[in-house]
Design a protein around this motif. Structure first.
Motif, PDB file in Angstrom:
ATOM      1  N   THR A 143       0.718  -1.076  -0.067  1.00  0.00           N
ATOM      2  CA  THR A 143       0.054  -0.105   0.093  1.00  0.00           C
ATOM      3  C   THR A 143       0.707   1.355  -0.047  1.00  0.00           C
ATOM      4  O   THR A 143       2.139   1.166  -0.004  1.00  0.00           O
ATOM      5  CB  THR A 143      -0.983   0.002   1.098  1.00  0.00           C
ATOM      6  OG1 THR A 143      -1.845   1.048   0.977  1.00  0.00           O
ATOM      7  CG2 THR A 143      -0.028   0.199   2.429  1.00  0.00           C
ATOM      8  N   VAL A 144       0.349   2.614   0.033  1.00  0.00           N
ATOM      9  CA  VAL A 144       1.109   3.542   0.081  1.00  0.00           C
ATOM     10  C   VAL A 144       0.499   4.617   1.102  1.00  0.00           C
ATOM     11  O   VAL A 144      -0.796   4.383   1.312  1.00  0.00           O
ATOM     12  CB  VAL A 144       1.182   4.470  -1.320  1.00  0.00           C
ATOM     13  CG1 VAL A 144       1.772   3.621  -2.383  1.00  0.00           C
ATOM     14  CG2 VAL A 144      -0.601   4.715  -2.009  1.00  0.00           C
ATOM     15  N   THR A 145       1.144   5.370   1.582  1.00  0.00           N
ATOM     16  CA  THR A 145       0.825   6.405   2.744  1.00  0.00           C
ATOM     17  C   THR A 145      -0.186   7.625   2.140  1.00  0.00           C
ATOM     18  O   THR A 145       0.019   7.797   0.692  1.00  0.00           O
ATOM     19  CB  THR A 145       1.828   7.171   3.155  1.00  0.00           C
ATOM     20  OG1 THR A 145       2.988   7.801   2.501  1.00  0.00           O
ATOM     21  CG2 THR A 145       2.591   6.051   4.031  1.00  0.00           C
ATOM     22  N   ASN A 146      -1.113   8.137   2.865  1.00  0.00           N
ATOM     23  CA  ASN A 146      -2.003   9.331   2.249  1.00  0.00           C
ATOM     24  C   ASN A 146      -1.244  10.506   2.384  1.00  0.00           C
ATOM     25  O   ASN A 146      -0.157  10.572   2.766  1.00  0.00           O
ATOM     26  CB  ASN A 146      -3.300   9.106   2.927  1.00  0.00           C
ATOM     27  CG  ASN A 146      -3.186   9.128   4.427  1.00  0.00           C
ATOM     28  OD1 ASN A 146      -2.308   9.728   4.968  1.00  0.00           O
ATOM     29  ND2 ASN A 146      -4.442   8.858   5.251  1.00  0.00           N
ATOM     30  N   LEU A 147      -2.077  11.614   2.458  1.00  0.00           N
ATOM     31  CA  LEU A 147      -1.496  12.800   2.491  1.00  0.00           C
ATOM     32  C   LEU A 147      -1.056  13.370   3.616  1.00  0.00           C
ATOM     33  O   LEU A 147      -0.044  14.013   3.643  1.00  0.00           O
ATOM     34  CB  LEU A 147      -2.714  13.955   2.153  1.00  0.00           C
ATOM     35  CG  LEU A 147      -3.358  13.824   0.802  1.00  0.00           C
ATOM     36  CD1 LEU A 147      -4.704  14.802   0.482  1.00  0.00           C
ATOM     37  CD2 LEU A 147      -2.287  14.090  -0.278  1.00  0.00           C
ATOM     38  N   ASP A 148      -1.545  12.528   4.773  1.00  0.00           N
ATOM     39  CA  ASP A 148      -0.991  12.778   6.314  1.00  0.00           C
ATOM     40  C   ASP A 148       0.162  11.839   6.422  1.00  0.00           C
ATOM     41  O   ASP A 148       0.529  11.748   7.843  1.00  0.00           O
ATOM     42  CB  ASP A 148      -2.093  12.603   7.338  1.00  0.00           C
ATOM     43  CG  ASP A 148      -3.171  13.668   6.917  1.00  0.00           C
ATOM     44  OD1 ASP A 148      -2.801  14.865   6.571  1.00  0.00           O
ATOM     45  OD2 ASP A 148      -4.295  13.506   7.160  1.00  0.00           O
ATOM     46  N   GLY A 149       0.458  10.901   5.495  1.00  0.00           N
ATOM     47  CA  GLY A 149       1.594  10.094   5.778  1.00  0.00           C
ATOM     48  C   GLY A 149       0.904   8.707   6.584  1.00  0.00           C
ATOM     49  O   GLY A 149       1.884   7.890   7.231  1.00  0.00           O
ATOM     50  N   ASP A 150      -0.310   8.589   6.911  1.00  0.00           N
ATOM     51  CA  ASP A 150      -0.712   7.558   7.408  1.00  0.00           C
ATOM     52  C   ASP A 150      -0.889   6.199   6.583  1.00  0.00           C
ATOM     53  O   ASP A 150      -1.338   6.392   5.220  1.00  0.00           O
ATOM     54  CB  ASP A 150      -2.256   7.796   8.195  1.00  0.00           C
ATOM     55  CG  ASP A 150      -1.913   8.981   9.195  1.00  0.00           C
ATOM     56  OD1 ASP A 150      -1.079   8.690   9.813  1.00  0.00           O
ATOM     57  OD2 ASP A 150      -2.954   9.895   9.145  1.00  0.00           O
ATOM     58  N   TYR A 151      -0.919   5.183   6.784  1.00  0.00           N
ATOM     59  CA  TYR A 151      -0.955   3.889   5.898  1.00  0.00           C
ATOM     60  C   TYR A 151      -1.988   2.829   7.034  1.00  0.00           C
ATOM     61  O   TYR A 151      -1.982   2.808   8.101  1.00  0.00           O
ATOM     62  CB  TYR A 151       0.244   3.473   5.751  1.00  0.00           C
ATOM     63  CG  TYR A 151       0.925   2.498   6.549  1.00  0.00           C
ATOM     64  CD1 TYR A 151       0.808   1.315   6.907  1.00  0.00           C
ATOM     65  CD2 TYR A 151       1.687   3.220   7.432  1.00  0.00           C
ATOM     66  CE1 TYR A 151       1.456   0.650   7.871  1.00  0.00           C
ATOM     67  CE2 TYR A 151       2.569   2.777   8.509  1.00  0.00           C
ATOM     68  CZ  TYR A 151       2.428   1.269   8.828  1.00  0.00           C
ATOM     69  OH  TYR A 151       3.313   0.630   9.629  1.00  0.00           O
TER      70      TYR A 151
END
Length: 478
Positions: A59-67
């Motif tokens: 997977t990849v992290t979102n705009l806030d760096g969460d995964y």
């Protein structure tokens, strides 16, 4: 009985294994940060790797760096990778939340080398310059962009070594003499072969083409190609060009490549206007009528030791008792002032260029209006060109080029000799300043007719014609 017991034990073993397998799966959440982006790093790739470093899930992290990722086995590892950061691998070890701080990846390059090979169009193939076996000179339109030139040959003057381009005259629409590596023959035409978009360009002149020097005016057809439509010009200087173009290329080849559309380009509309003003050129200082009359009588006396006989040379008598000769040969006419004017050039270029994934195009319209500095010389030209390309495959392309030109060229009289001694400018410099521009009748009344006597002290017709009459009658509208 033994087989039944064995089957029951096998089923019980399966029930014991299922809970164990279910316990190995799980959901892992977390946040990826760095010293440069403590709020979270976007777009970090999070991959689950097994013990053999095989990719299981990702997977990849979102705009806030969460995964968030579903792991197949909580004994596997998570690998975090992103451009500009060092890769980091951590053990899951049954955890459900894993936060990672990535370190910046600083890489110092010792150097980067980019190698490119320039290619030249020989009219048949695009050959790398290092593989060329014949001397070639090239020039792109960027080198003479913004230069006011009415034709290609005029724009090339003085810009290519080994190529001599001289104007046959200064009149609008006049052709130019092109020689590659000088004149190498005295018996036949030494002009080079002209090739436009890989098609030989005919420059033959019809037999009824009789103004200026017709044997050189063939290259005035190059006026049909506006300078704004040219992409590149190459000159093959060696006789080896005959291997590709035959004996017609023995004097060299002038390759002209026109502009075309390009792939994936949105339609672009372009308009260019160029204008040039040419003031009346200064002329050679000449005698006025009174000075000419006096010096001619002195010259006759010095040559013959007797006064000029006015019975034979009545134009120099200047007697009011003879009104016809008194008024027709008693003027102070500045012939060159009546034969010269201010010149101008206006050039309008309009083009539309575009293309898609397979088809691309370029359409252009050019208008040029030119007024020469000699009365009666002008050029009006309207030309249009449409270049179409369609890529059927990587190895097959269809091309279609359409061009249309209409031009009106007005020029003065020429006797088609090397000296061209009967041109209006040549006659204007030699014309007697005592002669009147318009004719007076026997009673001294001015008439609307140009004064062109059949004979006088300068000779007989056609050497006595009125150059202003010929220049004005050659002007548009006459």
């Amino acid at each position: 009985m033994f087989k039944i017991v064995k089957a029951i034990l096998f089923v019980q073993a399966l029930f014991l294994l299922f809970p164990l397998s279910a316990q190995q799966r799980g959901i892992v959440r977390g946040k990826v940060t760095s010293d440069f982006e403590p709020q979270g790093v976007i777009g970090v790739t999070v991959a689950e790797l097994d013990q053999n470093n095989r990719l299981i899930n990702g997977t990849v992290t979102n705009l806030d760096g969460d995964y968030i990722i579903e792991v197949r086995d909580n004994t596997n590892r998570l690998q975090f990778t992103s451009v500009g950061y060092q890769n980091q691998t951590v053990e899951i070890a049954g955890r459900t939340r894993i936060n990672v701080n990535l370190a910046d990846a600083i890489t110092e390059l010792e150097g980067a080398e980019i190698v490119g090979y320039r290619r030249t169009n020989t009219g048949a193939l695009n050959v790398a310059d290092r593989d060329l076996a014949i001397p070639v000179s090239k020039i792109s339109t960027e080198e003479f962009e913004g230069v006011q030139a009415s034709s290609i040959d005029e724009a090339l003057q003085g810009r290519m070594s080994g190529v001599d381009i001289t104007a046959n005259s200064g009149d609008p629409g006049a052709g130019m003499s092109i020689r590659i590596r000088g004149v190498n023959t005295l018996s036949v035409d030494a002009s080079p072969l002209i090739v436009v978009d890989n098609i030989p360009y005919e420059v033959n002149v019809s037999s009824d083409f009789n103004f200026a020097t017709a044997n050189e005016e063939g290259y005035s057809q190059m006026l049909n190609i506006p300078v704004d439509d040219i992409s590149e010009i190459s000159v093959l200087k060696d006789a080896a060009a005959t291997a590709m173009w035959g004996t017609r290329a023995a004097n060299g080849v002038l390759l002209i490549t026109t502009k075309r559309g390009s792939k994936g380009r949105k339609p672009m509309v372009q308009y260019t206007f160029r204008g040039t003003y040419t003031p009346t050129p200064p002329t050679i200082p000449l005698l006025n009528g009174d000075q000419y009359n006096t010096l001619m009588q002195e010259a006759y006396y010095n040559s013959n030791n007797t006064p000029m006989p006015f019975d034979t040379y009545r134009e120099f008598l200047q007697s009011p008792d003879d009104p016809y000769y008194f008024y027709n040969y008693g003027a102070n006419t500045k012939w060159m002032d009546h034969l010269t004017q201010n010149g101008y050039i206006q050039n309008h270029d309009f083009s539309i260029t575009g293309g898609g994934t397979k088809a691309f195009y370029r359409f252009s319209v050019n208008y040029q209006g030119q007024e020469g500095t000699t009365v009666g010389t002008s050029l009006d030209r309207l030309s249009t060109r449409l270049n179409l390309d369609y890529d059927i495959s990587d190895k097959l392309r269809l091309r279609a080029d359409f061009a249309f030109t209409h031009s009106d060229t007005y020029g003065n009289y020429s006797d088609e000799t090397i000296k061209n001694s009967r041109s209006v400018r040549s006659v204007g410099y030699r014309k007697m300043p005592i002669m009147s521009l318009y004719e007076y009748d026997a009673e001294g009344n001015l008439t609307p007719n140009y004064f062109s006597p059949e004979s006088n002290s300068q000779g007989t017709a056609p050497d006595t014609y009125n150059p202003v009459a010929l220049a004005n009658e050659a002007s548009p509208g006459h």
